[in-house]
Design an enzyme around this catalytic site. Structure first.
Site, PDB file in Angstrom:
ATOM      1  N   ASP B 162       0.816  -1.211   0.000  1.00 30.32           N
ATOM      2  CA  ASP B 162       0.000   0.000   0.000  1.00 30.32           C
ATOM      3  C   ASP B 162       0.855   1.268   0.000  1.00 30.32           C
ATOM      4  O   ASP B 162       0.403   2.329  -0.405  1.00 30.32           O
ATOM      5  CB  ASP B 162      -0.916  -0.008   1.230  1.00 30.32           C
ATOM      6  N   HIS B 243      -7.708   5.377   1.937  1.00 32.30           N
ATOM      7  CA  HIS B 243      -7.855   6.529   1.057  1.00 32.30           C
ATOM      8  C   HIS B 243      -6.610   6.824   0.271  1.00 32.30           C
ATOM      9  O   HIS B 243      -6.588   7.705  -0.557  1.00 32.30           O
ATOM     10  CB  HIS B 243      -8.239   7.742   1.889  1.00 32.30           C
ATOM     11  N   ARG B 244      -5.555   6.083   0.564  1.00 32.81           N
ATOM     12  CA  ARG B 244      -4.306   6.397  -0.111  1.00 32.81           C
ATOM     13  C   ARG B 244      -4.445   6.204  -1.612  1.00 32.81           C
ATOM     14  O   ARG B 244      -3.889   6.951  -2.393  1.00 32.81           O
ATOM     15  CB  ARG B 244      -3.177   5.539   0.450  1.00 32.81           C
ATOM     16  N   SER B 245      -5.238   5.212  -2.012  1.00 33.15           N
ATOM     17  CA  SER B 245      -5.348   4.955  -3.441  1.00 33.15           C
ATOM     18  C   SER B 245      -6.138   6.061  -4.135  1.00 33.15           C
ATOM     19  O   SER B 245      -5.764   6.511  -5.217  1.00 33.15           O
ATOM     20  CB  SER B 245      -5.964   3.581  -3.695  1.00 33.15           C
ATOM     21  N   THR B 248      -3.786   9.035  -4.327  1.00 30.73           N
ATOM     22  CA  THR B 248      -2.699   8.796  -5.275  1.00 30.73           C
ATOM     23  C   THR B 248      -3.223   8.817  -6.709  1.00 30.73           C
ATOM     24  O   THR B 248      -2.547   9.297  -7.624  1.00 30.73           O
ATOM     25  CB  THR B 248      -2.022   7.440  -4.990  1.00 30.73           C
TER      26      THR B 248
END
Lengths: 652, 310
Positions: B162, B243-245, B248
């Site tokens: 991740d 929420h990182r995706s 990003t």
């Protein structure tokens, strides 16, 4: 033009700018208002906002410094030690306080609690609970007080935290993962705004943060005047009791948290809705502990070799071939099993009369942890088999316990023999320090060290077994049942793993291929997630399963030298598909046996659980077990306990 | 300086466009979160990463070998200095050296678990805090994480996975002409590196300029609200956790827009970004065809695209 220029240190993302996660934010605020309610542990998947919440909260608190415990921490820095540099420089023995002492009166943060070595976690939690640091190392023996606040976060999928440690945290909050589209959009928007101009962003939320802070401080001031009625104390006690929690820390957290909630809402008295609200924050993480304990309690009486028979699970009754050799002494065992499980809250959600919804939630959260069929009954023991196991075959288990050469450095020890590698220089200097005034220095050196001063790095690694299940998922009659039994068995064994540091993985083979469906893990969460749906059906490429198992464990050995691998093959032995395209059964079988050869040669201990059913038995599994040099066991009762118990027995 | 001149030029690398693009995007926007390169050995992974450092001035590649010990990674007490002079000195580790540069980990899936632990910890905050063996020290450690792995040799822990902003799947070049080209250039380079490098000097300069321009443009790239919504709905539809995706995805799309010289993020950028950001974050169900994921991705983009069109 360094990339660095674009990455300057930015101010902390404001607490009040965090979207959602209301329960976590609430718990943190209540904890800040009333530290007596215990520390906060957040758990969530990567990117759920754990670090954001922790840092934001620390910045919000303002009045206290925050001290971070990084994953690389060693015992000397945590607990304090002689200052090596001061010793060398000034020849004075100065004691350098550790992080726990520095944290006195401040806020301690651990971002990745479960990445820390267990010994370190224990020290932190012990100091936190007792408010004192016990120092017994390097000739120092002291107790000093240190009262700090504790915020921690972890990713449950990285492995669990033993329940006695969890109990020290007042609040345990699982972060929300499913948000609405609008809140997801808002999260992205704010993050982009923050990254584009952090200072302006922080400025925009300054007033909100300030308002929160003031309300928090006002609430803290009124806290001593908040009354808790006798009926509320009783309610707290009965909720904790019905949740099956023995620890009185739960009630304490419940009451103190409810007082903070009342203070926040500017009420003079705690109400039952305060208690119920707080129950959702302080009970669930302790209830998984209940599951643990009931399992342990149930495990011990059955441990001695006895003739106890298992009770029949509903599945057993429907299966024609569960040939229990002796049904009569059955009732005692199953009776005691039921007793334990009925007292466990999961089996009786209606127990929580006060609030059905709450009871439901609690039992739902526990469902993931407790076994699907919560009877912790044990299989009859095959005494001969067990003795065989003890005599040899799998006797290699435990050898790696003596291996100190790998893993994470946690501190230093006085070596038993000559130090060859991994000299702990800092500890060595500290050991040599007291003698510097009387020792002769060699040319150009400021410090004299003699062989007796040498200290060696103490390393800790996850010594435990890596149990790799290799399971037939092909379309035979019993495939689904076999799969269900193995899944349950894995979850059951992972409960033990909390204590034993074992890790479990699974390879399933069907329809021409073998797949590593559960990467070796210590986490119950990860296992239940990965094992949720595994399709069955198709032919039986047993060879592919063996090859994959061998490759997987070889890799595992490269990555983690200390691991004690073990293969548990669950099959009826009826291989009928070959990765190299062989068609005749005899050829397929021959190929299968030759795939067993490298496994045998590598000395990886194996257990074959034979699931062959029906009148005509080919006995192939037994033959394969011989080729593998494996222990062999017939799986009479194909259920989770049958699987788990067979493995437990073999591992011993 | 000499050896930088002799570095195999980035622009001379044949094919591998996805990997090159992913690396360039990270140079334009170092906050994307690095690249995970998945593929077999001998697919020019190391060459490409090193060549990138040769292309961009003041960008180094710091190599973290799989065998590295913890103290080498996080830093330790400089013992020699301590004993000779009696002064405490922090000997910086690889995380310090990698600050502002590329941290390159070949075969990252073989990295020891406890090294991964400290790496995750440092990557989370962009700061390496050292509290070990008598040392208490903290320094910025913001790096572009570039890892390579052969998926056949095992997976990465989900948490480490991740952390990677982008991922690319690479294979050997299949086109015979291109394969021949790879060999020809390699031979040319080895015969006379100086001349070879000179031959690509102009192309190198052009590419560097393009990167610099994109970097300048990045802050001005406009991200319409409906693109934020598209990012979130892709995340939801593909059941990507955290929420990182989402974040990003948007940042990558914006960086792509800057790279393509455009001022506004559009669905085409989102689509291109999705192929870099999402594949390694999707949980593949057991025995699911590898192609199924691509199809699903495409399906979501299509339906989201038609929603956009309305």
């Amino acid at each position: 033009m360094k990339a660095k220029e674009l990455m300057h240190a930015a101010p902390v993302y404001p607490f009040s700018a965090i979207v959602g996660q209301e329960r976590a934010k609430r718990a943190i605020l209540l904890y800040f208002i009333n530290p007596a309610s215990g520390g906060v542990l957040l758990s969530g998947s990567p990117g759920a906002g754990k670090s954001l919440l922790l840092r934001g909260a620390a910045a919000l608190l303002g009045t206290r410094r925050s001290i971070s415990v990084p994953a690389n921490v060693t015992a000397d820095r945590l607990l304090g030690a002689w200052d090596a540099a001061a010793i060398v420089q000034g020849r004075t023995m100065t004691h350098q306080p550790g992080l726990l002492a520095e944290a006195d009166g401040q806020l301690l943060l651990t971002d990745h609690l479960n990445l820390l070595p267990e010994t370190i976690i224990k020290e932190i939690v012990r100091a936190f609970s007792m408010g004192v640091i016990h120092l017994h190392r390097e000739g120092i023996s002291a107790v000093r007080s240190s009262r700090f606040m504790l915020l921690a976060a972890m990713d449950a999928e990285e492995g669990g935290i033993p329940s006695p440690i969890l109990d020290h945290f007042g609040y345990g909050i699982a972060l929300d993962t499913a948000e609405s589209l609008t809140s997801r959009v808002e999260i992205i928007r704010r993050q982009l705004q923050y990254e584009r101009d952090p200072d302006a962003f922080v400025h925009r939320y300054r007033a909100q943060d300030e308002a929160l802070r003031q309300r928090m401080e006002a609430a803290a001031r009124t806290l001593p005047r908040i009354k808790v009625g006798a009926s509320m104390l009783q309610l707290a006690a009965s909720i904790a009791k019905e949740a099956g929690i023995a620890s009185s820390r739960a009630e304490l957290a419940l009451i103190e948290g409810a007082r903070a909630a009342a203070a926040w809402d500017e009420r003079g008295e705690v109400t039952s809705s305060d208690i119920r609200e707080i129950a959702e924050c302080v009970l669930p993480h302790r209830m998984s502990a209940v599951a643990d304990e009931s399992r342990a309690a149930d495990h011990s009486p059955a441990a001695p070799d006895s003739a106890e028979q298992p009770g029949h699970s509903p599945e057993d009754d429907t299966s024609r071939d569960s040939r229990s050799p002796d049904g009569s002494p059955d009732h005692a065992a199953s009776g005691s099993g039921r007793m334990t499980t009925t007292s466990s809250p999961a089996s009786d959600p209606s127990a929580s009369r006060d609030e059905d919804e709450e009871g439901q939630r609690l039992s739902a959260s526990e469902d993931r942890i407790i076994l699907p069929d919560d009877g912790f009954r044990l299989q009859p023991l095959d005494y001969n088999l067990r003795r065989k196991m003890a005599d040899g075959g799998l006797g290699k288990r435990g050898r790696a316990h003596a291996n100190m050469n790998k893993g994470r450095v946690v501190g230093a020890v006085t070596p038993h023999r000559k130090v060859q590698a991994d000299v702990a220089f800092d500890a060595t200097i500290r050991a040599a320090a007291p003698f510097q005034t009387i020792r002769e220095k060699r040319d150009g050196l400021a410090f004299a060290i003699e062989p007796g001063d040498l200290r060696q790095k103490k390393k800790e690694s996850s010594v435990g077994a890596s149990l790799l299940f290799v399971v037939d998922a092909s379309g035979s009659m019993a495939a689904r049942k076999r799969m269900a039994a193995v899944k349950g068995g894995i979850l059951s064994l992972l409960q033990d793993a909390y204590v034993k540091r074992d890790r479990i993985g699974m390879i399933a083979f069907r329809k021409g291929e073998a797949e590593y469906v559960l990467p070796i893990t210590r986490s119950v969460d990860a296992a239940s997630k990965h094992l949720r749906d595994i399709p069955t059906g198709g032919k039986t490429p047993l060879t592919a399963g063996l090859v994959k198992a061998y490759q997987t464990l070889e890799l595992e050995k490269r990555r983690n030298n200390d691991t004690l691998p073990m293969i548990i093959l669950v099959t009826d032995g009826r291989a009928n598909e070959s990765p190299s395209g062989l068609t005749s059964y005899a050829d397929v079988w021959k190929e299968c046996l030759s795939a067993a050869e490298p496994i045998r040669a590598s000395g990886i201990p194996c257990l074959v659980l034979d699931t062959e059913q029906g009148f005509v038995k080919l006995g192939r599994s037994k033959e394969l077990a011989q080729a593998l040099g494996a222990a062999y066991r017939k799986l009479e009762n194909m259920d989770e306990e049958g699987v788990a118990t067979a493995v437990r027995l073999t591992k011993r | 300086m000499e050896h930088i001149q002799q570095q195999y030029p980035f622009t001379a690398i044949v094919g591998q466009t996805r990997m090159k693009l992913a690396l360039i995007l990270n140079v334009i926007n170092p906050r994307l979160g690095g690249v995970l390169i998945r593929g077999e050995k001998g697919t020019a992974k190391s060459t490409t990463v090193r060549a990138l450092a040769g292309l961009v001035p003041n960008l180094n590649v710091v190599n973290l070998p799989v065998s590295a010990t913890e103290d080498r990674v996080v830093g330790a007490l400089d013992i020699e200095h301590a004993i000779k002079t009696g002064e405490k000195k922090f000997e910086p580790g690889l995380l310090a050296a990698a600050d502002g540069h590329i941290l390159y980990i070949d075969e990252i899936n073989l990295l020891d678990d406890h090294i991964v632990d400290v790496l995750l910890d440092a990557a989370a905050m962009g700061v390496n805090t050292v509290e070990r063996e008598g040392i208490s020290y903290s320094h910025p450690s913001r790096f572009i994480l570039v890892g390579t792995m052969n998926p056949e040799e095992g997976d990465l822990r989900p948490q480490l996975l991740d952390r990677f902003g982008l991922s690319v799947e690479i294979g050997g070049e299949r086109d015979v002409q291109e394969r021949a080209q790879v060999i020809r250039r390699r031979m040319d380079y080895e015969r006379d590196p100086g001349a070879f490098v000179k031959q690509y000097a102009l192309e190198q300069e052009q590419m560097l300029n393009q990167i610099l321009q994109a970097r300048n443009r990045l802050d001005q790239v406009r991200i319409p609200d409906d693109m934020l919504e598209l990012a979130a709905s892709i995340g939801i539809a593909l059941e990507v956790e955290g929420h990182r995706s989402d974040i990003t995805l948007i940042k990558t799309a914006a960086t792509l827009a800057a790279w393509h010289g455009q001022e506004t993020v559009n669905p085409a950028h989102m689509q291109e970004a999705a192929y870099l950001v999402l594949p390694h974050r999707m949980r593949r169900k057991p025995f699911e065809e590898a192609g199924g994921m691509e199809q699903k991705l495409q399906g979501v983009l299509n339906s989201a695209g038609s929603v956009q069109a309305r």
